[in-house]
Design a protein around this motif. Structure first.
Motif, PDB file in Angstrom:
ATOM      1  N   GLU A  31       5.598  48.352  34.470  1.00 48.38           N
ATOM      2  CA  GLU A  31       6.094  48.827  33.186  1.00 48.38           C
ATOM      3  C   GLU A  31       5.999  50.347  33.068  1.00 48.38           C
ATOM      4  O   GLU A  31       6.866  50.987  32.467  1.00 48.38           O
ATOM      5  CB  GLU A  31       5.298  48.174  32.058  1.00 48.38           C
ATOM      6  CG  GLU A  31       5.799  48.530  30.663  1.00 48.38           C
ATOM      7  CD  GLU A  31       4.951  47.922  29.566  1.00 48.38           C
ATOM      8  OE1 GLU A  31       5.187  48.258  28.393  1.00 48.38           O
ATOM      9  OE2 GLU A  31       4.059  47.114  29.883  1.00 48.38           O
ATOM     10  N   SER A  32       4.961  50.940  33.648  1.00 48.85           N
ATOM     11  CA  SER A  32       4.820  52.388  33.583  1.00 48.85           C
ATOM     12  C   SER A  32       5.973  53.082  34.304  1.00 48.85           C
ATOM     13  O   SER A  32       6.496  54.099  33.822  1.00 48.85           O
ATOM     14  CB  SER A  32       3.481  52.829  34.191  1.00 48.85           C
ATOM     15  OG  SER A  32       3.291  54.219  34.050  1.00 48.85           O
ATOM     16  N   PHE A  33       6.382  52.547  35.443  1.00 49.98           N
ATOM     17  CA  PHE A  33       7.533  53.098  36.172  1.00 49.98           C
ATOM     18  C   PHE A  33       8.793  52.985  35.312  1.00 49.98           C
ATOM     19  O   PHE A  33       9.570  53.931  35.194  1.00 49.98           O
ATOM     20  CB  PHE A  33       7.715  52.354  37.496  1.00 49.98           C
ATOM     21  CG  PHE A  33       8.839  52.884  38.354  1.00 49.98           C
ATOM     22  CD1 PHE A  33       8.598  53.828  39.336  1.00 49.98           C
ATOM     23  CD2 PHE A  33      10.143  52.438  38.173  1.00 49.98           C
ATOM     24  CE1 PHE A  33       9.627  54.329  40.131  1.00 49.98           C
ATOM     25  CE2 PHE A  33      11.184  52.924  38.957  1.00 49.98           C
ATOM     26  CZ  PHE A  33      10.919  53.872  39.936  1.00 49.98           C
ATOM     27  N   GLU A  34       8.985  51.823  34.697  1.00 52.26           N
ATOM     28  CA  GLU A  34      10.166  51.598  33.871  1.00 52.26           C
ATOM     29  C   GLU A  34      10.185  52.542  32.669  1.00 52.26           C
ATOM     30  O   GLU A  34      11.223  53.101  32.323  1.00 52.26           O
ATOM     31  CB  GLU A  34      10.212  50.140  33.404  1.00 52.26           C
ATOM     32  CG  GLU A  34      10.440  49.150  34.535  1.00 52.26           C
ATOM     33  CD  GLU A  34      10.301  47.712  34.083  1.00 52.26           C
ATOM     34  OE1 GLU A  34       9.733  47.487  32.976  1.00 52.26           O
ATOM     35  OE2 GLU A  34      10.750  46.814  34.806  1.00 52.26           O
ATOM     36  N   ARG A  35       9.039  52.717  32.029  1.00 50.18           N
ATOM     37  CA  ARG A  35       8.962  53.610  30.872  1.00 50.18           C
ATOM     38  C   ARG A  35       9.196  55.061  31.287  1.00 50.18           C
ATOM     39  O   ARG A  35       9.767  55.849  30.535  1.00 50.18           O
ATOM     40  CB  ARG A  35       7.602  53.458  30.172  1.00 50.18           C
ATOM     41  CG  ARG A  35       7.448  52.151  29.415  1.00 50.18           C
ATOM     42  CD  ARG A  35       6.227  52.149  28.498  1.00 50.18           C
ATOM     43  NE  ARG A  35       4.973  52.310  29.222  1.00 50.18           N
ATOM     44  CZ  ARG A  35       4.233  53.405  29.210  1.00 50.18           C
ATOM     45  NH1 ARG A  35       4.621  54.473  28.510  1.00 50.18           N
ATOM     46  NH2 ARG A  35       3.093  53.460  29.883  1.00 50.18           N
ATOM     47  N   CYS A  36       8.753  55.403  32.486  1.00 45.34           N
ATOM     48  CA  CYS A  36       8.990  56.751  33.007  1.00 45.34           C
ATOM     49  C   CYS A  36      10.488  57.004  33.161  1.00 45.34           C
ATOM     50  O   CYS A  36      10.992  58.059  32.752  1.00 45.34           O
ATOM     51  CB  CYS A  36       8.272  56.915  34.338  1.00 45.34           C
ATOM     52  SG  CYS A  36       8.516  58.536  35.108  1.00 45.34           S
ATOM     53  N   VAL A  37      11.217  56.058  33.751  1.00 47.80           N
ATOM     54  CA  VAL A  37      12.664  56.189  33.912  1.00 47.80           C
ATOM     55  C   VAL A  37      13.340  56.329  32.551  1.00 47.80           C
ATOM     56  O   VAL A  37      14.204  57.192  32.342  1.00 47.80           O
ATOM     57  CB  VAL A  37      13.242  54.988  34.688  1.00 47.80           C
ATOM     58  CG1 VAL A  37      14.774  55.019  34.670  1.00 47.80           C
ATOM     59  CG2 VAL A  37      12.741  54.988  36.131  1.00 47.80           C
ATOM     60  N   GLU A  38      12.920  55.490  31.597  1.00 49.29           N
ATOM     61  CA  GLU A  38      13.517  55.532  30.257  1.00 49.29           C
ATOM     62  C   GLU A  38      13.250  56.881  29.582  1.00 49.29           C
ATOM     63  O   GLU A  38      14.129  57.439  28.917  1.00 49.29           O
ATOM     64  CB  GLU A  38      12.964  54.393  29.408  1.00 49.29           C
ATOM     65  CG  GLU A  38      13.454  53.015  29.863  1.00 49.29           C
ATOM     66  CD  GLU A  38      12.689  51.872  29.206  1.00 49.29           C
ATOM     67  OE1 GLU A  38      11.728  52.161  28.449  1.00 49.29           O
ATOM     68  OE2 GLU A  38      13.046  50.713  29.452  1.00 49.29           O
ATOM     69  N   ALA A  39      12.043  57.413  29.775  1.00 50.72           N
ATOM     70  CA  ALA A  39      11.698  58.700  29.159  1.00 50.72           C
ATOM     71  C   ALA A  39      12.527  59.834  29.758  1.00 50.72           C
ATOM     72  O   ALA A  39      12.955  60.750  29.031  1.00 50.72           O
ATOM     73  CB  ALA A  39      10.210  58.977  29.346  1.00 50.72           C
TER      74      ALA A  39
END
Length: 323
Positions: A31-39
């Protein structure tokens, strides 16, 4: 075991260790990777990638990949950042800091300064318990158990995994943005790669001769047209128009001599190959090359809605560096 065998064994061990490490970090995409991409997608600024030592070298490659795939990015050396280069970071920029340990002195000085500027920070680290990881908004987990170096010292496995994780990030952003091959072409106009992505048939065929005869042309007229235009072929068009009906090549002329005892009265429609392969001016030159290679031919007729326009030749594609 001789020296050559030792060398081969060592090389295979390194490659296997690094391949295993990349496969292992695939399990850390969370999830941290996914949130990083979204940010990053939501960010109005650029992606600033920083690091020190070998991590700095990896950072420069990640920056190049991001830029070439639609995400504006720049490199900032972590040591230079604390001696003035920090000024390159703008309020809306997103920072990715690469560090295996996450505890180097330069990183410990840099992180508070980044936080003070209000930058969102992603840590690409091997140690998720490190100072960098604990201070970051997002963790890109690049954990490795050991380096491929037999002394577990030289950055090898750790830099390879960081590089691969950077590629994963860049491609995730590319797909999320809907970045197309046309977009890629706009950013890569130079060299054969760029030409494959943007060069059209219409950009090159107009420089060639456009040999053509009507379907009732005599054998003499056909030979003169092919010889004078020097493309090894002529288009055959309907009498009184430019509507394409066939093609005659040097090979067709040779086959004609074997087929007919007398050449008297032979006209173009007798020896032409009907419904020849064609290509439109709006198609990519690389498509023309693919057709020529598949069919083992050296030229294609260019048409617009069935109307003869000219020829594109293999030599044109060679000259443009597509082959």
């Amino acid at each position: 075991m001789n020296l050559v065998n030792n060398i081969a064994l060592t090389a295979k061990k390194v490659l296997t260790a690094e391949a295993d490490a990349i496969a292992r970090i695939a399990e850390f995409i969370d999830e941290s990777f996914e949130r990083c991409v979204e940010a990053i997608l939501q960010s109005k600024g650029r992606v600033v990638v920083t690091g020190i030592g070998k991590s700095a070298n990896i950072a420069t490659k990640i920056v190049a990949t991001l830029n070439s795939t639609g995400t504006p990015a720049l490199f900032m050396h972590a040591a230079d950042a604390i001696h003035g280069d920090l000024g390159m970071i703008q309020p809306d920029d997103f920072v990715i800091c690469i560090s295996k340990s996450g505890n180097t002195p330069e990183i410990k000085v840099l992180v508070p300064l980044l936080k003070r500027k209000g930058s969102k920070l992603a840590a690409m680290v091997s140690s998720t318990d490190s100072y960098l990881a604990q201070s970051a908004d997002f963790i890109l987990n690049a954990n490795v158990e050991r380096e491929a170096c037999p002394h577990n010292l030289a950055p090898t496995t750790s830099t390879t995994t960081a590089l691969a994780l950077g590629d994963a990030l860049a491609v995730s952003l590319l797909e999320a943005r809907g970045f197309s091959s046309s977009d890629f072409a706009h950013l890569h106009p130079g060299g054969s790669l760029g030409k494959r992505l943007y060069l059209m048939v219409g950009d090159i065929y107009g420089y060639n001769q456009a040999p053509n005869v009507n379907e009732n042309a005599s054998l003499k007229e056909i030979i003169i047209e092919i010889s004078s235009k020097r493309l090894g072929a002529t288009a055959v068009v309907k009498d009184g128009s430019k509507e394409l009906v066939g093609i005659i090549t040097d090979g067709d002329l040779r086959r004609m001599l074997n087929k007919y005892d007398s050449t008297e009265g032979i006209k173009a429609s007798d020896i032409m190959t009907p419904s020849p392969l064609t290509i439109e001016p709006e198609q990519y030159a690389a498509e023309a090359l693919a057709i020529m290679q598949e069919k083992s031919i050296t030229q294609l007729i260019v048409t617009k809605s069935g109307i003869f326009e000219g020829f594109v030749h293999l030599h044109d594609l060679l000259k443009e560096g597509l082959v």
